[in-house]
Write a protein that holds these residues in place. Structure first.
Motif, mmCIF file in Angstrom:
data_model
loop_
_atom_site.group_PDB
_atom_site.id
_atom_site.type_symbol
_atom_site.label_atom_id
_atom_site.label_comp_id
_atom_site.label_asym_id
_atom_site.label_seq_id
_atom_site.Cartn_x
_atom_site.Cartn_y
_atom_site.Cartn_z
ATOM 1 N N GLY A 120 3.834 -14.736 -28.198
ATOM 2 C CA GLY A 120 4.596 -15.688 -27.859
ATOM 3 C C GLY A 120 4.536 -16.258 -26.378
ATOM 4 O O GLY A 120 4.923 -17.441 -26.050
ATOM 5 N N LEU A 121 4.492 -15.414 -25.335
ATOM 6 C CA LEU A 121 4.483 -15.726 -24.109
ATOM 7 C C LEU A 121 3.279 -16.868 -23.576
ATOM 8 O O LEU A 121 3.352 -17.397 -22.975
ATOM 9 C CB LEU A 121 4.526 -14.549 -23.218
ATOM 10 N N LEU A 122 2.152 -16.474 -24.280
ATOM 11 C CA LEU A 122 0.816 -16.915 -24.078
ATOM 12 C C LEU A 122 0.865 -18.326 -24.927
ATOM 13 O O LEU A 122 0.360 -19.370 -24.498
ATOM 14 C CB LEU A 122 -0.512 -16.309 -24.577
ATOM 15 N N LEU A 123 1.564 -18.588 -25.810
ATOM 16 C CA LEU A 123 1.429 -19.930 -26.895
ATOM 17 C C LEU A 123 1.491 -21.130 -25.967
ATOM 18 O O LEU A 123 0.808 -21.933 -26.154
ATOM 19 C CB LEU A 123 2.246 -19.677 -27.834
ATOM 20 N N PRO A 124 2.913 -21.176 -25.351
ATOM 21 C CA PRO A 124 2.728 -22.751 -24.584
ATOM 22 C C PRO A 124 1.800 -23.075 -23.497
ATOM 23 O O PRO A 124 1.442 -24.105 -23.481
ATOM 24 C CB PRO A 124 4.066 -22.608 -24.000
ATOM 25 N N PHE A 125 1.079 -21.976 -22.901
ATOM 26 C CA PHE A 125 0.040 -22.330 -22.214
ATOM 27 C C PHE A 125 -1.256 -22.413 -22.663
ATOM 28 O O PHE A 125 -2.212 -22.956 -22.299
ATOM 29 C CB PHE A 125 0.060 -20.862 -21.098
ATOM 30 N N VAL A 126 -1.514 -21.997 -23.739
ATOM 31 C CA VAL A 126 -2.686 -22.099 -24.879
ATOM 32 C C VAL A 126 -2.662 -23.672 -25.188
ATOM 33 O O VAL A 126 -3.624 -24.376 -25.102
ATOM 34 C CB VAL A 126 -2.845 -21.289 -25.880
ATOM 35 N N PHE A 127 -1.468 -24.207 -25.767
ATOM 36 C CA PHE A 127 -1.336 -25.122 -26.020
ATOM 37 C C PHE A 127 -0.942 -26.532 -25.194
ATOM 38 O O PHE A 127 -0.860 -27.615 -25.147
ATOM 39 C CB PHE A 127 -0.170 -25.570 -27.179
ATOM 40 N N ASP A 128 -0.756 -26.043 -23.802
ATOM 41 C CA ASP A 128 -0.431 -26.876 -22.701
ATOM 42 C C ASP A 128 0.920 -27.801 -22.956
ATOM 43 O O ASP A 128 0.986 -28.922 -22.637
ATOM 44 C CB ASP A 128 -1.553 -27.583 -22.366
ATOM 45 N N LYS A 129 1.765 -27.245 -23.577
ATOM 46 C CA LYS A 129 3.132 -28.038 -23.925
ATOM 47 C C LYS A 129 4.248 -26.932 -24.258
ATOM 48 O O LYS A 129 3.822 -25.857 -24.632
ATOM 49 C CB LYS A 129 2.754 -28.876 -24.898
ATOM 50 N N LYS A 130 5.393 -27.228 -24.001
ATOM 51 C CA LYS A 130 6.700 -26.512 -24.761
ATOM 52 C C LYS A 130 6.427 -26.402 -26.204
ATOM 53 O O LYS A 130 6.181 -27.588 -26.709
ATOM 54 C CB LYS A 130 7.862 -27.201 -24.030
ATOM 55 N N LEU A 131 6.775 -25.386 -26.729
ATOM 56 C CA LEU A 131 6.839 -25.171 -28.100
ATOM 57 C C LEU A 131 8.257 -25.301 -28.525
ATOM 58 O O LEU A 131 9.300 -24.547 -27.913
ATOM 59 C CB LEU A 131 5.991 -24.080 -28.612
ATOM 60 N N ARG A 132 8.294 -25.505 -29.909
ATOM 61 C CA ARG A 132 9.781 -25.131 -30.227
ATOM 62 C C ARG A 132 9.892 -23.900 -30.888
ATOM 63 O O ARG A 132 8.844 -23.332 -31.040
ATOM 64 C CB ARG A 132 10.035 -26.213 -31.408
ATOM 65 N N TRP A 133 11.114 -23.467 -31.234
ATOM 66 C CA TRP A 133 11.369 -21.861 -31.728
ATOM 67 C C TRP A 133 10.676 -21.769 -32.900
ATOM 68 O O TRP A 133 9.972 -20.634 -33.286
ATOM 69 C CB TRP A 133 12.998 -21.981 -31.727
ATOM 70 N N TRP A 134 10.672 -22.698 -33.804
ATOM 71 C CA TRP A 134 10.058 -22.577 -35.320
ATOM 72 C C TRP A 134 8.469 -22.477 -35.042
ATOM 73 O O TRP A 134 7.569 -21.593 -35.905
ATOM 74 C CB TRP A 134 10.490 -23.550 -36.242
ATOM 75 N N GLN A 135 7.962 -22.764 -34.038
ATOM 76 C CA GLN A 135 6.361 -22.792 -33.974
ATOM 77 C C GLN A 135 6.173 -21.442 -33.506
ATOM 78 O O GLN A 135 5.115 -20.910 -33.881
ATOM 79 C CB GLN A 135 5.639 -23.697 -33.100
ATOM 80 N N GLY A 136 6.866 -20.728 -32.665
ATOM 81 C CA GLY A 136 6.486 -19.242 -32.269
ATOM 82 C C GLY A 136 6.920 -18.398 -33.444
ATOM 83 O O GLY A 136 6.146 -17.453 -33.696
ATOM 84 N N LEU A 137 8.059 -18.866 -34.210
ATOM 85 C CA LEU A 137 8.384 -17.881 -35.476
ATOM 86 C C LEU A 137 7.194 -18.076 -36.324
ATOM 87 O O LEU A 137 6.709 -17.078 -37.145
ATOM 88 C CB LEU A 137 9.607 -18.479 -36.000
ATOM 89 N N LEU A 138 6.564 -19.168 -36.713
ATOM 90 C CA LEU A 138 5.608 -19.540 -37.576
ATOM 91 C C LEU A 138 4.282 -18.668 -37.267
ATOM 92 O O LEU A 138 3.731 -18.066 -38.083
ATOM 93 C CB LEU A 138 5.391 -20.957 -37.959
ATOM 94 N N PHE A 139 3.898 -18.604 -35.903
ATOM 95 C CA PHE A 139 2.798 -18.018 -35.387
ATOM 96 C C PHE A 139 3.054 -16.577 -35.504
ATOM 97 O O PHE A 139 2.183 -15.671 -35.927
ATOM 98 C CB PHE A 139 2.632 -18.318 -33.839
ATOM 99 N N GLY A 140 4.312 -15.932 -35.459
ATOM 100 C CA GLY A 140 4.369 -14.615 -35.873
ATOM 101 C C GLY A 140 4.418 -14.227 -37.145
ATOM 102 O O GLY A 140 3.946 -13.270 -37.260
ATOM 103 N N ILE A 141 4.823 -15.049 -37.846
ATOM 104 C CA ILE A 141 4.807 -14.852 -39.474
ATOM 105 C C ILE A 141 3.438 -14.747 -39.740
ATOM 106 O O ILE A 141 2.847 -13.780 -40.540
ATOM 107 C CB ILE A 141 5.573 -15.855 -40.154
ATOM 108 N N VAL A 142 2.337 -15.755 -39.520
ATOM 109 C CA VAL A 142 1.134 -15.861 -39.723
ATOM 110 C C VAL A 142 0.470 -14.582 -39.108
ATOM 111 O O VAL A 142 -0.323 -14.010 -39.936
ATOM 112 C CB VAL A 142 0.424 -17.192 -39.292
ATOM 113 N N LEU A 143 0.544 -14.408 -37.968
ATOM 114 C CA LEU A 143 -0.282 -13.178 -37.412
ATOM 115 C C LEU A 143 0.178 -11.890 -38.025
ATOM 116 O O LEU A 143 -0.489 -11.062 -38.256
ATOM 117 C CB LEU A 143 0.039 -13.313 -35.706
#
Length: 186
Positions: free
Chosen positions: A109-132
């Motif tokens: 979750g800490l890396l995701l905004p830097f991977v995508f080069d933008k601020k992410l919404r809470w649900w995007q972190g949640l969705l990534f966590g659910i998938v992973l």
């Protein structure tokens, strides 16, 4: 149990084949990231964050699925929040387990905004966590290498979501500071 013991206990040694496979995938990803940076498709820090995320995911999947020995049968707990029954009855082991599962995917979750080069919404972190986490749990079930449980998906995903929220705030602050510095130079 200290953090080193937790790491050693939950991360058995990789076989030579697992190491070579990981290094091969990492080398391919590195070549691809260098190509993207050279074509100005991504920034250097995105490439670094992506390689860090790939390495982290490999470690998570190795420690939770691939380095474990298969069991004679698939194990699963389909009752959601079953661990809370034990926690509320005073079982401290499950408090630790839930906490460790909560922090497990925080680095992703800490890396995701830097991977995508933008601020992410809470649900995007949640969705990534659910998938992973869902991928880990499904592989544990199919390969008979652990206990499939909804509680792990829930805790892993919450940790990933919280870390994404925090990291998106940090990303926003860093972006503002970077913009101010660029503006002052011109």
């Amino acid at each position: 149990m200290d953090i080193y013991q937790i790491f050693v206990t939950h991360n058995p040694a990789w076989t030579r084949r697992e190491i070579l496979f990981f290094l091969f995938v990492l080398a391919l990803a590195t070549v691809w990231e260098v190509y993207l940076v050279s074509k100005h498709k991504i920034k250097v820090y995105q490439a670094v964050a992506t390689l860090m995320l790939l390495t982290f995911i490999a470690i998570v999947y190795a420690s939770t699925v691939f380095t474990r020995n298969p069991m004679p049968y698939a194990r699963y707990m389909l009752k959601p929040f079953w661990s809370y029954e034990y926690i509320f009855s005073g079982n401290k082991y499950y408090i630790k387990e839930c906490f460790l599962n909560f922090i497990l995917l925080m680095p992703a979750g800490l890396l995701l905004p830097f991977v995508f080069d933008k601020k992410l919404r809470w649900w995007q972190g949640l969705l990534f966590g659910i998938v992973l986490s869902g991928g880990v749990e499904i592989l544990q079930l199919v390969l008979k290498r652990g206990l499939f449980e909804w509680d792990d998906i829930f805790h892993n995903s919450l940790g990933c979501m919280l870390a994404t929220i925090l990291s998106s705030c940090m990303y926003g602050i860093i972006s503002k500071i970077s913009t101010i510095i660029k503006y002052r130079k011109h």
